[in-house]
Write an enzyme that holds these catalytic residues in place. Structure first.
Site, PDB file in Angstrom:
ATOM      1  CE  LYS A  68      43.423  20.053 -71.811  1.00  0.00           C
ATOM      2  NZ  LYS A  68      42.169  19.400 -72.036  1.00  0.00           N
TER       3      LYS A  68
ATOM      4  CB  ILE B 299      40.713   9.505 -63.413  1.00  0.00           C
ATOM      5  CG1 ILE B 299      39.593   9.083 -64.364  1.00  0.00           C
ATOM      6  CG2 ILE B 299      41.438   8.294 -62.861  1.00  0.00           C
ATOM      7  CD1 ILE B 299      40.083   8.331 -65.594  1.00  0.00           C
TER       8      ILE B 299
ATOM      9  CG  ASP C 163      43.927  16.991 -74.684  1.00  0.00           C
ATOM     10  OD1 ASP C 163      43.812  18.034 -74.047  1.00  0.00           O
ATOM     11  OD2 ASP C 163      43.497  15.879 -74.289  1.00  0.00           O
TER      12      ASP C 163
ATOM     13  CE  LYS D 163      43.818  15.713 -71.183  1.00  0.00           C
ATOM     14  NZ  LYS D 163      42.667  15.206 -71.956  1.00  0.00           N
TER      15      LYS D 163
HETATM   16  N1  HSE Z   1      39.406  17.498 -75.128  1.00  0.00           N
HETATM   17  C1  HSE Z   1      39.757  16.763 -73.953  1.00  0.00           C
HETATM   18  C2  HSE Z   1      39.414  15.298 -74.211  1.00  0.00           C
HETATM   19  C3  HSE Z   1      39.016  17.301 -72.765  1.00  0.00           C
HETATM   20  O1  HSE Z   1      38.779  14.995 -75.220  1.00  0.00           O
HETATM   21  O2  HSE Z   1      39.775  14.451 -73.421  1.00  0.00           O
HETATM   22  C4  HSE Z   1      39.573  16.909 -71.458  1.00  0.00           C
HETATM   23  O3  HSE Z   1      40.906  17.301 -71.288  1.00  0.00           O
END
Ligand code: HSE
Length: 439
Positions: free
Chosen positions: A108, A139, A204, A208
């Site tokens: 990502k 998903i 994170d 995404k």
């Molecule tokens: N560290 C990420 C999460 C893993 O907790 O969703 C999946 O991208």
């Protein structure tokens, strides 16, 4: 069955997802070749430490500790990149593309930060970069947005797309556990990134969301324009007070596209406890999508883990194999929209974003304090939805007051918070969370 030669794959990275992918490919080989029209054969894999014990028996695969040799291996048609991080993943992917190989990646950060460069390189070579596993693990949200909803104007999406945060928020709510305790648990269970601040500070989820928004709205990848708040400061008291008022606090990634521009934001959000998104618990992920034709829909499932992520990686491999003999100009565009048809719609500044609010403040328990607060809110045209005075802590000189407001522009709320904070009867900072009902 097809007499075509098998398609040859090289895998970069033999960690959890790498081994999960090898396992799924081996276990479902017949089903996969029935779907793809050819068999998919992993001929090589690269890992940093070849002596490490693996969850998959790699004795049939040629192994190397030189990933640059793998991306130059003339036998390989498709490189699967599962090493994560931006470097050397970027350099390896660009090298694979330059060598005419297709790439499947679960990375990502790589796509969010370097997707434009990578897609341009792929375009120049007439090859494909597939990245379903980069968002929400198993998903198929990329495929849904890019292909299944291709007839819609996508209006908004809201996702629980970081499993670590969702695990932590669920545990705080269900077990009244505190933040530090549940973070250690999430790390021990292997949910958190190598650097857990990527999870808990929202980076994170922002990576995404960068990808989802581009595909949903046909706008450029623009990680730098995402407003990001994490969950580090969420107090157990707020989780409890929200619950008592019928809300859950979820860490959401939200994107919307309307006449005021594109909204791109990641932050903790109160949502009604009865809403289906509020009932996505633990490490599970979900994405709520609103399209003008389809209406509101939600996808949910495992957002991480060896096999769910492998499910997406293998689906991408099948897609790439099916398209091998097609004209590159007629393949599904990487970001759903034709590269020369991206919209440059402006990103709406947070000051202009409208939402309802949850406020918590410590107020001296004496006549007139609530009247002062109500007066300040009214002066900014902020309407109160609910107000509740909570039990004071033992020996405290103040009482916690929780207020829910109706929708208002963020700038008005910021001004009101500054004025309320300045009241002598309000002690300390005012806690505020945005609130959405998705009505
Ligand atoms: N560290 C990420 C999460 C893993 O907790 O969703 C999946 O991208």
């Amino acid at each position: 069955m097809s007499k075509l030669a098998s398609v040859k794959v090289g895998v970069l990275g033999l960690g959890t997802v790498g081994c999960g992918t090898l396992d799924v490919l081996a276990r479902n080989a017949d089903e996969i070749s029935r779907r793809a029209g050819r068999s998919i054969e992993v001929v090589a894999a690269a890992a940093r430490d070849l002596s490490k014990p693996r969850a998959f028996d790699c004795s049939e695969i040629s192994l190397t500790d030189d990933p640059y040799a793998l991306v130059a291996d003339s036998r390989i048609d498709i490189v699967v990149e599962l090493i994560g991080g931006t470097e050397p993943a970027r350099e390896l992917v660009l090298a694979a593309l330059a060598n005419g190989k297709h790439v499947v990646t679960a990375n990502k950060a790589l796509i969010a930060l370097h997707g434009n460069e990578i897609f341009a390189a792929a375009h120049a070579q007439g090859v494909t970069v597939a990245f379903e596993a980069a968002v929400a693990g198993g998903i198929p949200v990329i495929k849904t947005l890019r292909e299944g909803l291709a007839g819609n104007t996508v209006q908004s999406l809201a996702g629980i797309i970081n499993g670590t945060c969702n695990y932590m928020m669920t545990a705080m709510k269900d077990r009244a556990a505190n933040f530090d305790e549940v973070l250690v648990e999430a790390q021990e269970l292997g949910y958190a990134e190598a650097d857990p601040s990527f999870d808990i500070d929202g980076v994170d989820a922002a990576h995404k969301l960068t990808i989802l928004a581009a595909i949903a709205f046909g706008v450029p990848l623009q990680f730098e324009n995402i407003y990001v708040e994490g969950i580090r400061d969420i107090a157990l008291d707020d989780v409890r007070y929200a619950e008592a008022l019928g809300y859950s606090i979820k860490h959401l990634a939200i994107a919307a596209n309307d006449s005021s521009g594109v909204q791109l934001r990641v932050h903790p959000t109160l949502i009604p406890a009865r809403h289906m998104l509020a009932n996505v618990n633990g490490v599970m992920n979900a994405v709520l999508i609103r399209g003008d034709a389809v209406g509101q829909m939600m996808l949910s499932g495992a957002g991480a883990g060896a096999e769910p992520t492998a499910s997406s990686v293998v689906a991408d491999l099948v897609d790439v194999v099916r398209a091998l003999t097609t004209d590159p100009g007629n393949r599904v565009p990487h970001l759903a929209f034709q590269p020369d048809a991206l919209s440059q719609a402006p990103v709406c500044p947070m000051a202009d974003v409208e939402s309802a609010y949850y406020l918590r403040m410590d107020a001296r328990d004496q006549p007139g304090v609530l009247a002062d607060i109500a007066r300040i809110l009214a002066s900014h045209e902020i309407s109160i939805e609910a107000i509740r005075q909570q039990e004071p802590a033992a020996a405290a000189v103040t009482v916690p007051v929780v207020i829910l407001t109706q929708r208002v522009r963020e700038q008005a709320m910021q001004l009101a918070i500054a004025e309320m904070t300045a009241l002598a009867d309000i002690h300390g900072d005012i806690v505020r969370y945005r609130m959405e009902t998705f009505a």
